[in-house]
Design a protein around this motif. Structure first.
Motif, PDB file in Angstrom:
ATOM      1  N   ARG A   1       1.485  13.952  -9.390  1.00  0.00           N
ATOM      2  CA  ARG A   1       1.263  13.108  -8.216  1.00  0.00           C
ATOM      3  C   ARG A   1       2.608  12.585  -7.715  1.00  0.00           C
ATOM      4  N   GLU A   2       2.834  12.695  -6.419  1.00  0.00           N
ATOM      5  CA  GLU A   2       4.120  12.345  -5.800  1.00  0.00           C
ATOM      6  C   GLU A   2       3.931  11.168  -4.846  1.00  0.00           C
ATOM      7  N   GLY A   3       4.735  10.141  -4.999  1.00  0.00           N
ATOM      8  CA  GLY A   3       4.734   9.045  -4.048  1.00  0.00           C
ATOM      9  C   GLY A   3       5.499   9.441  -2.814  1.00  0.00           C
ATOM     10  N   ILE A   4       4.907   9.258  -1.617  1.00  0.00           N
ATOM     11  CA  ILE A   4       5.566   9.699  -0.399  1.00  0.00           C
ATOM     12  C   ILE A   4       5.855   8.563   0.579  1.00  0.00           C
ATOM     13  N   ALA A   5       5.110   7.484   0.531  1.00  0.00           N
ATOM     14  CA  ALA A   5       5.346   6.381   1.462  1.00  0.00           C
ATOM     15  C   ALA A   5       4.736   5.113   0.887  1.00  0.00           C
ATOM     16  N   SER A   6       5.357   3.991   1.221  1.00  0.00           N
ATOM     17  CA  SER A   6       4.834   2.710   0.774  1.00  0.00           C
ATOM     18  C   SER A   6       5.221   1.643   1.780  1.00  0.00           C
ATOM     19  N   ILE A   7       4.341   0.660   1.963  1.00  0.00           N
ATOM     20  CA  ILE A   7       4.580  -0.381   2.949  1.00  0.00           C
ATOM     21  C   ILE A   7       4.217  -1.727   2.352  1.00  0.00           C
ATOM     22  N   THR A   8       4.989  -2.750   2.687  1.00  0.00           N
ATOM     23  CA  THR A   8       4.713  -4.087   2.195  1.00  0.00           C
ATOM     24  C   THR A   8       3.412  -4.623   2.788  1.00  0.00           C
TER      25      THR A   8
ATOM     26  N   THR B   1       0.840  -1.196   0.000  1.00  0.00           N
ATOM     27  CA  THR B   1       0.000   0.000   0.000  1.00  0.00           C
ATOM     28  C   THR B   1       0.870   1.239   0.000  1.00  0.00           C
ATOM     29  N   GLY B   2       0.541   2.149  -0.872  1.00  0.00           N
ATOM     30  CA  GLY B   2       1.294   3.384  -0.978  1.00  0.00           C
ATOM     31  C   GLY B   2       0.442   4.594  -0.667  1.00  0.00           C
ATOM     32  N   TRP B   3       1.120   5.649  -0.278  1.00  0.00           N
ATOM     33  CA  TRP B   3       0.485   6.954  -0.095  1.00  0.00           C
ATOM     34  C   TRP B   3       1.091   7.932  -1.100  1.00  0.00           C
ATOM     35  N   PHE B   4       0.218   8.688  -1.723  1.00  0.00           N
ATOM     36  CA  PHE B   4       0.615   9.656  -2.729  1.00  0.00           C
ATOM     37  C   PHE B   4      -0.044  10.981  -2.407  1.00  0.00           C
TER      38      PHE B   4
ATOM     39  N   CYS C   1      -4.403   6.984  -1.107  1.00  0.00           N
ATOM     40  CA  CYS C   1      -3.777   5.694  -0.872  1.00  0.00           C
ATOM     41  C   CYS C   1      -4.005   4.818  -2.108  1.00  0.00           C
ATOM     42  N   ALA C   2      -3.152   3.823  -2.245  1.00  0.00           N
ATOM     43  CA  ALA C   2      -3.215   2.956  -3.413  1.00  0.00           C
ATOM     44  C   ALA C   2      -2.741   1.565  -3.039  1.00  0.00           C
ATOM     45  N   ALA C   3      -3.253   0.567  -3.732  1.00  0.00           N
ATOM     46  CA  ALA C   3      -2.885  -0.823  -3.493  1.00  0.00           C
ATOM     47  C   ALA C   3      -2.221  -1.398  -4.739  1.00  0.00           C
ATOM     48  N   GLY C   4      -1.134  -2.136  -4.508  1.00  0.00           N
ATOM     49  CA  GLY C   4      -0.414  -2.725  -5.621  1.00  0.00           C
ATOM     50  C   GLY C   4       0.336  -3.969  -5.188  1.00  0.00           C
ATOM     51  N   ALA C   5       1.071  -4.531  -6.128  1.00  0.00           N
ATOM     52  CA  ALA C   5       1.738  -5.805  -5.855  1.00  0.00           C
ATOM     53  C   ALA C   5       3.011  -5.632  -5.020  1.00  0.00           C
ATOM     54  N   LEU C   6       3.757  -4.545  -5.279  1.00  0.00           N
ATOM     55  CA  LEU C   6       5.059  -4.374  -4.653  1.00  0.00           C
ATOM     56  C   LEU C   6       5.202  -2.973  -4.085  1.00  0.00           C
ATOM     57  N   VAL C   7       6.065  -2.841  -3.104  1.00  0.00           N
ATOM     58  CA  VAL C   7       6.388  -1.529  -2.562  1.00  0.00           C
ATOM     59  C   VAL C   7       7.009  -0.653  -3.649  1.00  0.00           C
ATOM     60  N   SER C   8       6.492   0.544  -3.806  1.00  0.00           N
ATOM     61  CA  SER C   8       7.004   1.465  -4.810  1.00  0.00           C
ATOM     62  C   SER C   8       6.465   2.857  -4.523  1.00  0.00           C
ATOM     63  N   LEU C   9       7.211   3.871  -4.967  1.00  0.00           N
ATOM     64  CA  LEU C   9       6.731   5.247  -4.885  1.00  0.00           C
ATOM     65  C   LEU C   9       6.284   5.748  -6.262  1.00  0.00           C
ATOM     66  N   ILE C  10       6.159   4.837  -7.216  1.00  0.00           N
ATOM     67  CA  ILE C  10       5.758   5.182  -8.576  1.00  0.00           C
ATOM     68  C   ILE C  10       4.273   4.895  -8.757  1.00  0.00           C
ATOM     69  N   PRO C  11       3.472   5.903  -9.056  1.00  0.00           N
ATOM     70  CA  PRO C  11       2.018   5.703  -9.141  1.00  0.00           C
ATOM     71  C   PRO C  11       1.605   4.618 -10.132  1.00  0.00           C
ATOM     72  N   GLY C  12       2.300   4.519 -11.246  1.00  0.00           N
ATOM     73  CA  GLY C  12       1.925   3.572 -12.289  1.00  0.00           C
ATOM     74  C   GLY C  12       2.039   2.122 -11.886  1.00  0.00           C
ATOM     75  N   ARG C  13       2.659   1.842 -10.756  1.00  0.00           N
ATOM     76  CA  ARG C  13       2.841   0.460 -10.301  1.00  0.00           C
ATOM     77  C   ARG C  13       1.716   0.005  -9.368  1.00  0.00           C
ATOM     78  N   TYR C  14       0.693   0.831  -9.232  1.00  0.00           N
ATOM     79  CA  TYR C  14      -0.425   0.492  -8.355  1.00  0.00           C
ATOM     80  C   TYR C  14      -1.676   0.212  -9.168  1.00  0.00           C
ATOM     81  N   ASP C  15      -2.501  -0.704  -8.646  1.00  0.00           N
ATOM     82  CA  ASP C  15      -3.694  -1.137  -9.354  1.00  0.00           C
ATOM     83  C   ASP C  15      -4.925  -0.335  -8.976  1.00  0.00           C
TER      84      ASP C  15
END
Length: 122
Positions: A45-52, A34-37, A96-110
Motif C-alpha cells: 500500500r502506497e501513500g499518495i496524498a494527505s491533507i490536514t 485525511t490521506g489517500w492510499f 482514504c483514511a483518517a488519522g491525527a496528523l498528515v502523513s503518507l505512512i499507512p500505519g499512522r492512520y486510525d
C-alpha cells in the motif's frame, strides 16, 4: 459505527481524469487529517496524498505530484482526490483514511475505507 466510504473509481483512458470522494459516517471527518492510499496487485500500500483537518496543508508522493490534488469540504464531511493525467501505472485500489496528523505512512492512520478500483487502460 465509524465508517469511511470511497466512490468515483472506474475505467479511464490514459491521460484522462477522475475525481474520488471519501465520505465519513459515525464521526466528523473534519477533525481528522485525511490521506489517500493505493494498492496495486502484488505491491505494498502506497501513500499518495494527505491533507490536514483544516485543509490548509497537503502533501503528495512524488509519483503523483503535479497530477493529483487533494481537497476537502468540511461542511459536508467529504474529502476529494482529483486525478488528472492518469497513467496505466496509476491502476490500483484507492483508499482514504483518517488519522491525527498528515502523513503518507499507512500505519499512522486510525480508519480506512474499503477502497474503490481505478483502472487506467486504453
Amino acid at each position: 459505527q465509524l465508517q469511511l466510504v470511497e466512490s468515483g473509481g472506474g475505467l479511464v483512458q490514459p491521460g484522462g481524469s477522475l475525481r474520488l470522494s471519501c465520505a465519513a459516517s459515525g464521526f466528523t471527518l473534519a477533525t481528522y487529517a485525511t490521506g489517500w492510499f493505493r494498492q496495486a496487485p502484488g505491491k505494498e500500500r502506497e501513500g499518495i496524498a494527505s491533507i490536514t483537518a483544516s485543509g490548509a496543508i497537503a502533501t503528495y508522493a512524488d509519483s503523483v505530484k503535479g497530477r493529483f490534488t487533494v481537497s476537502r469540504d468540511n461542511a459536508n464531511n467529504l474529502v476529494y482526490l482529483q486525478m488528472n493525467g492518469l497513467k496505466p501505472e496509476d491502476t490500483a485500489v484507492y483508499y482514504c483514511a483518517a488519522g491525527a496528523l498528515v502523513s503518507l505512512i499507512p500505519g499512522r492512520y486510525d480508519y480506512f475505507g474499503q477502497g474503490t478500483q481505478v483502472t487506467v487502460s486504453s
